[in-house]
Structure formats: C-alpha cells, structure tokens
Design a protein around this motif. Structure first.
Motif, PDB file in Angstrom:
ATOM      1  N   GLU A  95       0.830  -1.220   0.000  1.00 23.36           N
ATOM      2  CA  GLU A  95       0.000   0.000   0.000  1.00 23.36           C
ATOM      3  C   GLU A  95       0.855   1.257   0.000  1.00 23.36           C
ATOM      4  OE1 GLU A  95       0.540  -2.127   2.402  1.00 23.36           O
ATOM      5  OE2 GLU A  95      -1.228  -2.643   3.564  1.00 23.36           O
ATOM      6  N   VAL A  96       2.173   1.097   0.264  1.00 26.40           N
ATOM      7  CA  VAL A  96       3.029   2.281   0.391  1.00 26.40           C
ATOM      8  C   VAL A  96       3.892   2.416  -0.862  1.00 26.40           C
ATOM      9  CG1 VAL A  96       4.828   3.405   1.770  1.00 26.40           C
ATOM     10  CG2 VAL A  96       3.110   1.979   2.900  1.00 26.40           C
ATOM     11  N   GLU A  97       3.963   3.662  -1.375  1.00 26.13           N
ATOM     12  CA  GLU A  97       4.765   3.921  -2.579  1.00 26.13           C
ATOM     13  C   GLU A  97       6.192   4.282  -2.154  1.00 26.13           C
ATOM     14  OE1 GLU A  97       3.019   7.179  -4.877  1.00 26.13           O
ATOM     15  OE2 GLU A  97       5.079   7.801  -5.322  1.00 26.13           O
ATOM     16  N   LEU A  98       7.161   3.564  -2.718  1.00 22.90           N
ATOM     17  CA  LEU A  98       8.574   3.836  -2.375  1.00 22.90           C
ATOM     18  C   LEU A  98       9.259   4.545  -3.538  1.00 22.90           C
ATOM     19  CD1 LEU A  98      11.218   3.392  -0.661  1.00 22.90           C
ATOM     20  CD2 LEU A  98      11.485   1.227  -1.905  1.00 22.90           C
ATOM     21  N   SER A  99      10.019   5.611  -3.222  1.00 23.56           N
ATOM     22  CA  SER A  99      10.872   6.244  -4.234  1.00 23.56           C
ATOM     23  C   SER A  99      12.264   6.430  -3.618  1.00 23.56           C
ATOM     24  CB  SER A  99      10.282   7.591  -4.667  1.00 23.56           C
ATOM     25  OG  SER A  99      10.213   8.447  -3.549  1.00 23.56           O
ATOM     26  N   HIS A 100      13.233   6.757  -4.455  1.00 29.92           N
ATOM     27  CA  HIS A 100      14.615   6.948  -3.986  1.00 29.92           C
ATOM     28  C   HIS A 100      15.113   8.302  -4.451  1.00 29.92           C
ATOM     29  CE1 HIS A 100      14.767   2.593  -3.209  1.00 29.92           C
ATOM     30  NE2 HIS A 100      14.087   2.511  -4.334  1.00 29.92           N
ATOM     31  N   MET A 101      15.982   8.908  -3.653  1.00 31.09           N
ATOM     32  CA  MET A 101      16.546  10.193  -4.066  1.00 31.09           C
ATOM     33  C   MET A 101      17.960  10.306  -3.507  1.00 31.09           C
ATOM     34  SD  MET A 101      14.792  13.937  -3.512  1.00 31.09           S
ATOM     35  CE  MET A 101      13.296  13.683  -4.434  1.00 31.09           C
ATOM     36  N   TYR A 102      18.874  10.862  -4.313  1.00 29.79           N
ATOM     37  CA  TYR A 102      20.216  11.108  -3.795  1.00 29.79           C
ATOM     38  C   TYR A 102      20.152  12.269  -2.794  1.00 29.79           C
ATOM     39  CZ  TYR A 102      21.683   8.211  -7.744  1.00 29.79           C
ATOM     40  OH  TYR A 102      21.835   7.194  -8.635  1.00 29.79           O
ATOM     41  N   VAL A 103      21.045  12.217  -1.822  1.00 26.52           N
ATOM     42  CA  VAL A 103      20.951  13.177  -0.720  1.00 26.52           C
ATOM     43  C   VAL A 103      21.157  14.619  -1.171  1.00 26.52           C
ATOM     44  CG1 VAL A 103      23.376  12.832  -0.007  1.00 26.52           C
ATOM     45  CG2 VAL A 103      21.691  13.670   1.645  1.00 26.52           C
ATOM     46  N   ASP A 104      22.024  14.831  -2.164  1.00 31.75           N
ATOM     47  CA  ASP A 104      22.248  16.220  -2.606  1.00 31.75           C
ATOM     48  C   ASP A 104      20.969  16.778  -3.241  1.00 31.75           C
ATOM     49  OD1 ASP A 104      22.811  14.160  -4.358  1.00 31.75           O
ATOM     50  OD2 ASP A 104      24.330  15.245  -5.493  1.00 31.75           O
ATOM     51  N   ASN A 105      20.296  15.937  -4.027  1.00 30.03           N
ATOM     52  CA  ASN A 105      19.036  16.370  -4.624  1.00 30.03           C
ATOM     53  C   ASN A 105      17.975  16.578  -3.533  1.00 30.03           C
ATOM     54  OD1 ASN A 105      17.121  17.002  -6.540  1.00 30.03           O
ATOM     55  ND2 ASN A 105      16.575  14.871  -6.958  1.00 30.03           N
ATOM     56  N   ALA A 106      17.958  15.681  -2.543  1.00 29.68           N
ATOM     57  CA  ALA A 106      16.953  15.797  -1.467  1.00 29.68           C
ATOM     58  C   ALA A 106      17.109  17.131  -0.734  1.00 29.68           C
ATOM     59  CB  ALA A 106      17.090  14.633  -0.491  1.00 29.68           C
ATOM     60  N   ALA A 107      18.360  17.545  -0.504  1.00 28.62           N
ATOM     61  CA  ALA A 107      18.596  18.831   0.172  1.00 28.62           C
ATOM     62  C   ALA A 107      18.014  19.975  -0.666  1.00 28.62           C
ATOM     63  CB  ALA A 107      20.086  19.041   0.396  1.00 28.62           C
TER      64      ALA A 107
END
Ligand code: NAD
Length: 359
Positions: A215-227
């Motif tokens: 039921e939960v959607e998982l995504s990924h992001m690099y930390v520099d982009n997340a900042a």
C-alpha cells in the motif's frame, strides 16, 4: 493495561515546558480516560547537581521499565567545562543506547496559522507536513575503526567508518513503512547510491522491505538532490527515510522550513515502538524563568507519544487540534509572535487544557 511514562524535566526551561505537557497528560487521564501512570525522575544538570551523575541509576531503572519517556531538555553553561561523561547531554545519548532507540522520527509540520514564521514563501511551505525517519544508532557516527594516526611521512590523518549491517537497515525500513501507513503512504529513501556501497545495500534492502507494504509507494533520491528539493518544493515529501548522517542534516533543514524551534517534537523509538519523546530544542538558558518559553513542542511530543507508542491516535489528534485552536485564537508565545504581542508559557498551557476539557 496502564502504560508507565517516565517524566524527565531536566534543566532551565525543561521543567517549565514539561509542567505544561504534564497538565495535558493529566487532563487526558481525567477527561478522556487515558490509562497512564507518571513517574518523575532527575536528569541532566539537575541530576548532576544532586548526585554527580547526569543519568543516575534510579532514573535509568525508571526509564528502562517505562513504556515511554517524556524528556524536557538538558544542559547549560555551568556544565560545559565538565568532563564529557558528566555533561548533561550524555544522559540523552546513554538513554538512546540503553533503550536501543534506533529510529528517530522528526516531523516538520507547519501549522497554517504560522506560515509567516518560515523564511520561505508561503505557497512553498503552507500546510507542510513531512516526517523524517532517521537511523539513529548506526552509520558513520558509530562505525569502527575511527580515529587519528600519523603516517610514515609524518603527515596526520583521521578516519571514520561508514558501515550498516542488513538488520540495521531492515528495521529502520520497517519503521518508515509503518509510519507511512499512518500518513499519506509515501516513503522516499534518501541515499548516495551513485557513490557509496553502503547506500547500494541500503537501497536494495529498502526495495526488499517495500514488498511487505504494497500500500506504500517507495521512491529513492540522492541526498544532494533531497537537500535541494526540501527547500525548493518540500510538500512533495511524506515520509523520508535516511541514515544517521544524512538524517542529522536533512532533519534540521526540514525543521527550519517551519521557522520555529518551539513548535517541533521528536521521537526516538525502539523495535517495539516504545520510545523517548522530546521537543527538538534545547534548555534555552537565555529565556529560562522569564515565562516566555513555548511549551507547544513538548505538548506535541505528548501527541506523538500517544500516536506512536500508546496506540491512542484519536487522543493525539485531539491534542493537535487543540494546539491549532490555540493558534486560531491568536495566542502566541514570543518565538512565534512575529514581533507582535505574546502570552506566557502558562497561558498557552491553560488554553490547551481548557480546549481539551471543553470537548
Ligand atoms: P536551544 O535550543 O536551547 O536555544 C536556541 C534558541 O532558541 C535560543 O535563543 C532559545 O531561547 C530559543 N528557544 C529554544 N527553545 C525555545 C522554546 N521552547 N520557546 C522559545 N524559544 C526557544 O539551543 P542552545 O542555546 O544552542 O543550547 C542551550 C543548551 O541546551 C545547551 O546546553 C545545549 O547543549 C542544550 N541542548 C540540549 C538539547 C536536548 O536536551 N535535547 C538539545 C539541544 C541543545
């Protein structure tokens, strides 16, 4: 069953804000049937002054047997010259280790009434509601070996180790997915998998665990982009899960999106969902005993405790709604008054309790 809550007020504004949070707990006991037993204990500088130990054995025993710990804040200038082991802040570190509090939940929630306290544009932050789940007991802050050495050519070198074992990643992943189930069901895992092997394994395990939470959607992001994304368009996030170092930095960035240190609670949980709840701010010696401390972060810590450890989501919502109602009434402590008039710590506590009683 009666849940046992250890109350650790600590230093400077610690007892002032805890006093108001305890009044809220007692109000819930009396008017909403909350089944808890409260036990007060010394911690931090206050405990050091009495016994020479910032976390006396008696306090540790109370905390070990408690279902939850409500923690005020510790520390102050008079303790800064003490040996590291005796400093008030050590009490918190030791409690995290002793209780294996590996999951740090840091919400960044902006009440719409306080949109102007953020330094970002209102449309970017209005209604912001992010939860950062930070791994708290592993990663580069604890990895071995670590230290300093001198090379053969006489040059000095220093080193730390970034290491995560599978079970450490797996358990924080479960926490993040379970938290997401109570929210908007989106998890963004933040890593640096383009550079670090540790992040590669982290990402693999996140994907494996996600299969247990369809039921939960998982995504990924690099930390520099997340900042970047956190300050560009933070409302895209629901739950962010990340390691100890990245989480340390990103959770403070997210907190500042809301503009006020006096409004944010945090939780540190063990594998059974029991934990320690506290405001994110410190003991604020500069405003202690002036009656201006904002008690809402601590009162909202009680709401988090009810939702995440005591399975009383309805009462948690009642507290959050009461806080929102207090803000609707225009009541503000100095830190969130935006230069306007403000009321005291006690006035805010009174208002929250009165609204709860009237429900
Ligand atoms: P701080 O968070 O105590 O204060 C920073 C600023 O925010 C101050 O100007 C303070 O007046 C203000 N502030 C903090 N809480 C507030 C509240 N509830 N209402 C209104 N204003 C508030 O950070 P600091 O000044 O760097 O540290 C003071 C002491 O607290 C130090 O001894 C530090 O080690 C300790 N500390 C403890 C904890 C903890 O117990 N978890 C966390 C951080 C700092």
């Amino acid at each position: 069953m009666t849940a046992k809550i250890a109350i650790l007020a600590g230093d400077f504004i610690g007892p002032e804000i805890i006093h108001e949070a305890v009044r809220v707990l007692k109000c819930l006991q009396k008017h909403f049937g909350l089944n808890v037993e409260l036990e007060h204990a010394d911690v931090g500088g206050a405990a050091y002054d009495k016994s020479g130990n910032p976390l006396p054995e008696a306090t540790l025993e109370i905390c070990k047997s408690a279902d939850s710990i409500l923690f005020g804040a510790v520390g102050g200038p008079q303790y800064e010259a003490l040996e590291r082991d005796l400093r008030p802040e050590q009490a918190l570190l030791r409690l995290r280790t002793e209780r294996e509090l590996f999951a740090n939940l840091r919400p960044a929630t902006l009440f719409p009434q306080l949109t102007n306290t953020s330094s970002l544009k209102p449309e970017v932050v209005s209604g912001l509601d992010i939860m950062i789940v930070r791994e708290l007991t592993g990663g580069i802050y604890f990895g071995q070996p670590r230290g300093f050495r001198t090379l053969e050519n006489g040059e000095r070198e220093s080193f730390n180790t970034l290491v995560y074992s599978e079970h450490e990643v797996r358990r924080i992943a479960h926490t993040a997915f379970q938290v997401a189930l109570k929210r908007k069901r989106k998890v963004c895992s933040v890593d640096k998998a383009n550079v670090l092997e540790v992040s590669e394994l982290w990402r693999q395990i996140m994907i494996e665990v996600s299969k247990e939470y369809p039921e939960v959607e998982l995504s990924h992001m690099y930390v520099d982009n997340a900042a970047m994304q956190l300050v560009k368009w933070p409302k895209q996030f629901d739950v962010i899960v990340t390691d100890n170092l990245f989480g340390d930095i990103l959770s403070d960035t997210a907190a500042m999106l809301t503009g006020s240190i006096g409004m944010l609670p945090t939780a540190s949980l063990d594998k059974n969902g029991k934990g320690l709840y506290e405001p994110i701010h410190g003991s604020a010696p500069d405003i202690s005993a002036t009656g201006v401390a904002n008690p809402l972060a601590t009162i909202l810590s009680v709401a988090m405790m009810l939702r995440y450890s005591l399975n009383e989501a309805e009462m948690a919502t009642q507290i959050e709604q009461a806080v929102s109602d207090v803000l609707d009434l225009g009541m503000r402590t100095q830190d969130i008054a935006d230069g306007g008039s403000y009321v005291s710590t006690r006035n805010i506590g009174d208002a929250v309790v009165n609204i709860l009683k009237s429900r």
